[in-house]
Design an enzyme around this catalytic site. Sequence first.
Site: not given
Length: 364
Positions: A7, A9, A11-12, A97, A121, A197
């Site tokens: 997760m 943070g 929405v997916d 990654c 996600g 990222c």
Amino acid sequence: MKVVVGMSGGVDSSVAALLLKQQGYQVTGLFMKNWEDDDDDEYCSTRQDLVDVASVCDVIGIDLEVVNFSKEYKDRVFADFLREYEAGRTPNPDILCNSEIKFKAFLDHAMQLGADKIATGHYAQVREWHNDGVTRHQLMKAEDGTKDQSYFLYRLNQAQLSKTLFPLGHLYKREVRQIAEQAGLHVFDKKDSTGICFIGERPFREFLMRYLPTKPGEIRTLDGDKVIGEHQGLMYHTIGQRKGLHIGGIKGNDVAGEHDAWYAAVKDVKKNVLYVVQGHDHPALLKERLQAIDLNWISGDAPRTHWVYTAKPRYRTPDAPCEIEAIDAERCEIAFAAPQWALTPGQSVVVYESRVCLGGGIIA
């Protein structure tokens, strides 16, 4: 069945966890911290993202674990990123990654927690394929073609895919946001993260200068070999680049094209020279074939040669019809039906047969 969901943070991944919980899985959320060199709030959203994940897990009713993979990320992803840029290539660290952190370090950690599967996600799908008593796992494109992320997952293998769920693969992005809103998840309208990222929204050149010293050299015209400017380092430029060359307004060799924009076309690493051309469709920017190295074929078997496939030589380009003309363990040669614009060493080319992602390699 116990599933650990990566997760972020957003929405997916939040909806991925929600759907699995609704489907009856025993779900645990896991938040990965992959970067800590300069994770201040100006450019890095890690703190806010963790707050968002904790809030979502609370609403869904699942446990949350936080794990720090910063060392693994630095050793396995960031070091390679710097090496590639130093060599004059343009790597895609998000692909590395996925294969080294999200589907290796994270997968290993989840298995140690007693998980049966992991989930993310990503917009992609996994399909089981049975043949002669052998089960293979195919990586499929997502239903939402505008969000499909199979390109970034092409380095996964059978073992990784067999342990992975992609709950969003059959959904469209608008449906995902609707599901989040209806479930009372406050991240339903959160902006998608973009870019690399660990760089976030910070200026790319400024970030790279911290790790790689500038190495000024000449900017020359490919047609006529004239010096028309100076670059601060080949690593700051990529094939097809138009902005940031700082040579606007310099006239070309022919009157007809003297107002055309300049584009980076060739990087001569040995001479430290950047060659530029005028015009988006200059022949030097169009190539019908490429060589790829560092290959990964998801099924474990290389695809056959002289067969019609499609390939993406970069994420944002449409699938282009092609055939693999030659292939061995080290490299393959891909010929396209039509010239491709700005093929870039260091980027990945990913091969598809219809909706099945076969794998791919690094453009050499």
